[in-house]
Design a protein around this motif. Structure first.
Motif, mmCIF file in Angstrom:
data_model
loop_
_atom_site.group_PDB
_atom_site.id
_atom_site.type_symbol
_atom_site.label_atom_id
_atom_site.label_comp_id
_atom_site.label_asym_id
_atom_site.label_seq_id
_atom_site.Cartn_x
_atom_site.Cartn_y
_atom_site.Cartn_z
ATOM 1 N N PRO A 37 39.015 44.592 36.403
ATOM 2 C CA PRO A 37 39.402 45.735 35.569
ATOM 3 C C PRO A 37 40.379 45.302 34.479
ATOM 4 C CG PRO A 37 40.598 45.778 37.653
ATOM 5 C CD PRO A 37 39.657 44.607 37.716
ATOM 6 N N ARG A 38 40.436 46.083 33.393
ATOM 7 C CA ARG A 38 39.700 47.322 33.312
ATOM 8 C C ARG A 38 38.309 47.113 32.715
ATOM 9 N NH1 ARG A 38 44.745 49.061 30.638
ATOM 10 N NH2 ARG A 38 46.024 50.361 32.010
ATOM 11 N N VAL A 41 34.789 46.919 34.596
ATOM 12 C CA VAL A 41 34.313 47.974 35.491
ATOM 13 C C VAL A 41 33.010 48.616 35.018
ATOM 14 C CG1 VAL A 41 34.853 50.241 36.479
ATOM 15 C CG2 VAL A 41 36.556 48.417 36.535
ATOM 16 N N LEU A 57 36.730 45.989 43.403
ATOM 17 C CA LEU A 57 37.525 45.348 42.362
ATOM 18 C C LEU A 57 38.065 44.025 42.876
ATOM 19 C CD1 LEU A 57 39.740 48.351 41.167
ATOM 20 C CD2 LEU A 57 37.548 47.596 40.220
ATOM 21 N N ARG A 115 47.863 49.216 41.433
ATOM 22 C CA ARG A 115 46.615 49.515 40.734
ATOM 23 C C ARG A 115 45.458 49.747 41.702
ATOM 24 N NH1 ARG A 115 45.993 46.907 34.805
ATOM 25 N NH2 ARG A 115 48.132 47.288 34.103
ATOM 26 N N TYR A 119 43.321 53.067 41.492
ATOM 27 C CA TYR A 119 41.923 53.009 41.108
ATOM 28 C C TYR A 119 40.975 53.377 42.247
ATOM 29 C CZ TYR A 119 43.336 50.411 36.876
ATOM 30 O OH TYR A 119 43.905 50.017 35.689
ATOM 31 N N GLN A 204 39.940 50.094 24.345
ATOM 32 C CA GLN A 204 40.692 49.784 25.558
ATOM 33 C C GLN A 204 40.517 50.924 26.548
ATOM 34 O OE1 GLN A 204 44.726 48.565 24.933
ATOM 35 N NE2 GLN A 204 45.294 48.770 27.076
ATOM 36 N N LEU A 205 39.986 50.602 27.712
ATOM 37 C CA LEU A 205 39.726 51.629 28.709
ATOM 38 C C LEU A 205 41.036 52.155 29.300
ATOM 39 C CD1 LEU A 205 36.769 49.996 30.658
ATOM 40 C CD2 LEU A 205 36.624 51.844 29.010
ATOM 41 N N SER A 206 41.054 53.426 29.551
ATOM 42 C CA SER A 206 42.201 54.042 30.206
ATOM 43 C C SER A 206 42.035 53.973 31.719
ATOM 44 C CB SER A 206 42.339 55.502 29.778
ATOM 45 O OG SER A 206 41.245 56.260 30.265
ATOM 46 N N ASP A 207 43.117 54.176 32.450
ATOM 47 C CA ASP A 207 43.022 54.250 33.902
ATOM 48 C C ASP A 207 42.069 55.368 34.312
ATOM 49 O OD1 ASP A 207 44.707 52.128 34.303
ATOM 50 O OD2 ASP A 207 46.407 53.315 35.014
ATOM 51 N N GLU A 209 39.410 56.457 32.793
ATOM 52 C CA GLU A 209 38.015 56.032 32.629
ATOM 53 C C GLU A 209 37.595 55.097 33.757
ATOM 54 O OE1 GLU A 209 36.768 55.625 28.092
ATOM 55 O OE2 GLU A 209 38.774 54.830 28.426
ATOM 56 N N VAL A 210 38.492 54.222 34.158
ATOM 57 C CA VAL A 210 38.190 53.308 35.257
ATOM 58 C C VAL A 210 37.973 54.087 36.544
ATOM 59 C CG1 VAL A 210 39.115 51.453 36.706
ATOM 60 C CG2 VAL A 210 39.402 51.352 34.231
#
Length: 234
Positions: A37-38, A41, A57, A115, A119, A204-207, A209-210
């Protein structure tokens, strides 16, 4: 299995669908897909679905140099007893002491634990022991984080390790020889201008989105059909 003419991926999801085809062709036994990640993913979600494999992960954090946090002296991955994978030249050049490295490792391991809890929402990690671990990222620039991930999975007992990425710098791939049992890459480039250059959308992926991607339904047992390079499924 490298293609030298670089396509332009619409986004990480499309890259994952294209990457799934050559990974499926390996005929892997009892695979587990591990995303870095991120960015790895959404790519890994597609590969796991195509293989009908569980998705987990492998969390890695770089260790910043003294006074230069953006300069990596190495990286550390989750797992009991996991030691940092260090760049000896950078460690020597920056004067990072054993005490500094130990403190940095402890700090980043705490962040890794935070994390995973965020996640994965308390879901247990998938044990790679005796299985084929397929490590997925959205691209390979230097290979530092991927190398730490492979070492961690090897220590956890993975019987076979496959590293699969949509795009990679040729030098990074060459440096990874021997780290994985097999590598799959759609685009290998010598003139590497950054992973993002091969994607139309590389935000940049956000938390959030993950978390949403990881919360998607489990893949069907037989996997699913994935698109041919021209866009049709097959």
């Amino acid at each position: 299995m490298f293609r030298r003419e670089p396509p332009l991926f619409a986004n990480r999801t499309e890259a994952g669908r294209l990457l799934a085809r050559p990974v499926q062709a390996l005929g892997l036994r009892d695979p587990v897909v591990y995303a870095l990640p991120r960015g790895g993913v959404p790519v890994a979600v597609e590969v796991a679905a195509a293989l009908g494999a569980p998705l987990d992960l492998v969390l890695v954090r770089k260790l910043g140099a003294p006074g230069q946090p953006e300069l990596a002296i190495g990286a550390v991955a989750e797992g009991v007893g996991t030691e940092p994978v260090l760049n000896a030249e950078i460690v020597a050049a920056t004067g990072a002491s054993e005490a500094y490295i130990a403190a940095a490792r402890d700090r980043e391991m705490a962040e890794i634990a935070r994390r995973r809890a965020r996640y994965m929402s308390g879901r247990a990690a998938v044990d790679p022991k005796g299985r084929t671990a397929v490590v997925i990222d959205d691209g390979l620039a230097t290979g530092a984080t991927a190398r730490a991930a492979l070492h961690a999975l090897r220590r956890r007992g993975a019987a076979r390790i496959v590293l699969a990425v949509p795009v990679a710098a040729a030098e990074a791939l060459a440096a990874m020889q021997g780290e994985a049992d097999e590598m799959v890459c759609l685009v290998k480039t010598k003139l590497f201008s950054g992973i993002g250059a091969f994607y139309r959308d590389f935000h940049q992926l956000s938390d959030a989105e993950v978390i949403a991607a990881l919360a998607s339904p489990e893949p069907p047992a037989q996997g699913r059909r994935v698109p041919r390079p021209g866009g049709r499924t097959g």
